[in-house]
Design an enzyme around this catalytic site. Structure first.
Site, PDB file in Angstrom:
ATOM      1  N   GLU A 101       0.834  -1.207   0.000  1.00 21.44           N
ATOM      2  CA  GLU A 101       0.000   0.000   0.000  1.00 21.44           C
ATOM      3  C   GLU A 101       0.868   1.256   0.000  1.00 21.44           C
ATOM      4  O   GLU A 101       0.546   2.239  -0.673  1.00 21.44           O
ATOM      5  CB  GLU A 101      -0.947   0.016   1.208  1.00 21.44           C
ATOM      6  CG  GLU A 101      -1.955  -1.120   1.239  1.00 21.44           C
ATOM      7  CD  GLU A 101      -3.053  -1.032   0.181  1.00 21.44           C
ATOM      8  OE1 GLU A 101      -3.103  -0.047  -0.570  1.00 21.44           O
ATOM      9  OE2 GLU A 101      -3.850  -1.991   0.091  1.00 21.44           O
ATOM     10  N   ARG A 105       0.434   3.700  -3.263  1.00 28.55           N
ATOM     11  CA  ARG A 105      -0.207   4.997  -3.012  1.00 28.55           C
ATOM     12  C   ARG A 105       0.826   6.107  -2.805  1.00 28.55           C
ATOM     13  O   ARG A 105       0.764   7.143  -3.468  1.00 28.55           O
ATOM     14  CB  ARG A 105      -1.127   4.908  -1.782  1.00 28.55           C
ATOM     15  CG  ARG A 105      -2.216   3.866  -1.991  1.00 28.55           C
ATOM     16  CD  ARG A 105      -3.269   3.893  -0.915  1.00 28.55           C
ATOM     17  NE  ARG A 105      -3.978   2.615  -0.898  1.00 28.55           N
ATOM     18  CZ  ARG A 105      -5.251   2.465  -0.588  1.00 28.55           C
ATOM     19  NH1 ARG A 105      -5.990   3.479  -0.264  1.00 28.55           N
ATOM     20  NH2 ARG A 105      -5.804   1.266  -0.582  1.00 28.55           N
ATOM     21  N   ASP A 234      -4.254 -10.212  -8.522  1.00 33.27           N
ATOM     22  CA  ASP A 234      -4.540  -9.211  -9.565  1.00 33.27           C
ATOM     23  C   ASP A 234      -3.374  -8.397 -10.147  1.00 33.27           C
ATOM     24  O   ASP A 234      -2.962  -8.580 -11.297  1.00 33.27           O
ATOM     25  CB  ASP A 234      -5.672  -8.265  -9.109  1.00 33.27           C
ATOM     26  CG  ASP A 234      -5.491  -7.693  -7.700  1.00 33.27           C
ATOM     27  OD1 ASP A 234      -4.430  -7.888  -7.103  1.00 33.27           O
ATOM     28  OD2 ASP A 234      -6.429  -7.036  -7.207  1.00 33.27           O
ATOM     29  N   GLU A 368     -12.216  -0.558 -10.537  1.00 32.93           N
ATOM     30  CA  GLU A 368     -11.772  -1.494 -11.590  1.00 32.93           C
ATOM     31  C   GLU A 368     -12.680  -1.541 -12.821  1.00 32.93           C
ATOM     32  O   GLU A 368     -12.189  -1.665 -13.954  1.00 32.93           O
ATOM     33  CB  GLU A 368     -11.600  -2.907 -11.029  1.00 32.93           C
ATOM     34  CG  GLU A 368     -10.439  -3.056 -10.045  1.00 32.93           C
ATOM     35  CD  GLU A 368     -10.717  -2.508  -8.653  1.00 32.93           C
ATOM     36  OE1 GLU A 368     -11.918  -2.289  -8.325  1.00 32.93           O
ATOM     37  OE2 GLU A 368      -9.762  -2.292  -7.880  1.00 32.93           O
TER      38      GLU A 368
HETATM   39  C1  DMJ Z   1      -6.502   0.003  -5.115  1.00 31.69           C
HETATM   40  O1  DMJ Z   1      -5.755   0.330  -4.002  1.00 31.69           O
HETATM   41  C2  DMJ Z   1      -5.653  -0.607  -6.201  1.00 31.69           C
HETATM   42  O2  DMJ Z   1      -6.330  -0.548  -7.418  1.00 31.69           O
HETATM   43  C3  DMJ Z   1      -5.274  -2.034  -5.917  1.00 31.69           C
HETATM   44  O3  DMJ Z   1      -4.573  -2.633  -6.983  1.00 31.69           O
HETATM   45  C4  DMJ Z   1      -6.513  -2.851  -5.639  1.00 31.69           C
HETATM   46  N1  DMJ Z   1      -7.386  -2.240  -4.674  1.00 31.69           N
HETATM   47  C5  DMJ Z   1      -7.667  -0.836  -4.709  1.00 31.69           C
HETATM   48  C6  DMJ Z   1      -8.923  -0.425  -5.428  1.00 31.69           C
HETATM   49  O4  DMJ Z   1      -9.967  -1.265  -5.440  1.00 31.69           O
END
Ligand code: DMJ
Length: 472
Positions: A101, A105, A234, A368
């Protein structure tokens, strides 16, 4: 939300609408939660959470918003955010933070802010932060652990991850940012760290060519055989194709790994429902779970942006697959009362793109599905993607806008909504940015020049024979 598709046909009106949504989200964050990580719009206060540690990093919504504000031309707000970074972003905190994270971010947000504006402040901060992440890689294999104390450098695995394992979507989602950290710092160590992860993944045996979600940072072996294109897996796949694109298509290794992984996904996970919807199932040691998470809906866009570099005979097929997945994700929205999609939807026991469990019915302002609309719009210019984006805008306005910001909802299948009291920082960095781009011209952050990290922070493609210093 009185604007309709006809007014939206004016290409200037829709981006303006997203800009107003962004300003509303930002103003309320600023008013009630300034300096905290996220806004709680119902109780009108700030949320700190445990992703960045109780006494850890702050201002996640500010860092996540910098580039969105700048790209939208909200300059007063951008300057407020920049000033906060200058005066209040404390990187010497002693908190326990998620490496993943912090990377997507904070590192991603500061890198984008630097590349968009050229402000040295962001470069200095991001290099300082990058250094603090390095101790997480001090494991027998070099696969980082999930949690790091930014002050002491000690790291450990998430308590909930099986047997002290690291998570594919976490250690596999560092490549883009770390390559840029090397570019900015002239220190090869960041690239070495992520190349080492790639080397290990290339070498290790993969069941049916698939990548399970849990790996031991001690032995370098898979810990269990659960494969998912949604949560836990993912963005690992996303970063393979994006590493190739960001390298100006020179990183052949990333390319090969991506297309091999995609073939394994198609052979083992991609399914067609009785009603004709294409979806990505999850795989548990060879047994399929016919469930697709909202998180997995990014894959429409991913397969779309990778279509053109696939084998010539596969290109149209990949574009069709991307469109089919995006269509399925849109169906998960249209089949709900609120026209927003659930956290996970199923294709068994008669279900077709609907949540069957109460616990899967929530929507937390995730990006998404809209992300895939944006990519598919750029790739095809089929107007349906803007129409679908606009449906989402109307639904967000109707069900998620509250007096003091935007909130997630607990059940997308009832219009008597119950709000979750959280304005996620990714709503500002991703959902609103992708909507803004969907309704803007293609030359705003063109895909030929930029790749978006998994938090929608744009990073420039690194041109061969062209030093990044010459970028400005
Ligand atoms: C975000 O922090 C990013 O897109 C991450 O890859 C997956 N989760 C969240 C949004 O849903």
């Amino acid at each position: 939300a009185t604007t309709n598709l006809i007014t939206c046909g004016d290409r200037f009106v829709c981006p303006l609408f997203m800009l107003q949504m962004m300003k509303f989200a930002w103003d309320n964050y600023k008013r009630y939660a300034w300096g905290k990580n996220e806004l709680r719009p119902l109780t009108r206060n700030g949320h700190i959470g445990n992703m960045f540690g109780e006494c850890g990093l702050r201002g996640a919504s500010i860092i996540d918003s910098l580039d969105t504000l700048y790209v939208m031309g909200l300059m007063d707000e951008y300057n407020e955010a920049k000033e906060w970074v200058q005066t209040s972003l404390d990187l010497n905190s002693n908190g326990e933070a998620s490496l993943f994270e912090v990377n997507i971010r904070y590192v991603g947000g500061l890198l984008s802010a630097y590349y968009l504006t050229g402000e040295e402040l962001f470069k200095n901060k991001v290099v300082e932060l990058g250094e603090k992440l390095l101790p997480a890689f001090n494991t027998p294999t070099g696969i980082p652990r999930g949690v790091i104390n930014l002050g002491s450098g000690t790291s450990w695995s998430w308590g909930w991850a099986s047997a002290g394992s690291s998570i594919l979507a976490e250690f596999g989602t560092l490549h883009l940012e770390f390559v840029h950290l090397t570019q900015l710092s002239n220190n090869p160590i960041y690239t070495e760290k992520v190349m080492n992860i790639r080397k290990l993944l290339n070498k290790i045996e993969k069941p049916h060519g698939l990548y399970p979600n849990f790996l031991s940072p001690v032995s370098g072996n898979w810990v269990q055989h659960h494969v998912s294109i949604g949560g836990l897996g993912d963005s690992f796949y996303e970063y393979l194709i994006k590493s190739y694109l960001m390298s100006d298509k020179t990183d052949e290794d990333a390319k090969t790994t991506y297309y091999n992984a995609l073939e394994a996904i198609e052979a083992n996970l991609v399914q067609k429902s009785p009603g004709g919807l294409t979806y990505m199932a999850e795989w548990r040691g060879g047994i399929l779970d016919h469930k697709m998470g909202h998180l997995a809906c990014f894959s429409g866009g991913m397969i779309g942006i990778g279509a053109d570099d696939g084998a010539p005979e596969k290109r149209q097929h990949y574009l069709d697959l991307a469109a089919e997945i995006t269509h399925t994700c849109h169906e998960s929205y249209t089949r709900s009362a609120t026209k927003l999609g659930p956290e996970a939807f199923r294709f068994d026991s008669g279900a077709e793109a609907t949540a069957t469990r109460l616990s899967d019915r929530y929507y937390i302002l995730r990006p998404e599905v809209i992300e895939s609309y944006m990519y598919m719009w750029r790739l095809t210019h089929d107007p349906k993607y803007r129409e679908w984006g606009w449906e989402a805008v109307e639904a967000l306005e109707q069900h998620c806008r509250v007096d003091s910001g935007f909130s997630g909802i607990r059940d997308v299948y009832t219009t008597t909504v119950s709000h979750d009291n959280m304005q996620q920082s990714f709503f500002l960095s991703e959902t609103l940015k992708y909507l803004y781009l969907l309704f803007s011209d293609d030359d705003l952050l063109p895909l030929e020049d930029w790749v978006f990290n998994t938090e929608a922070h744009p990073l420039p493609i690194i041109r061969t024979n062209c030093l990044l210093n010459e970028f400005f």
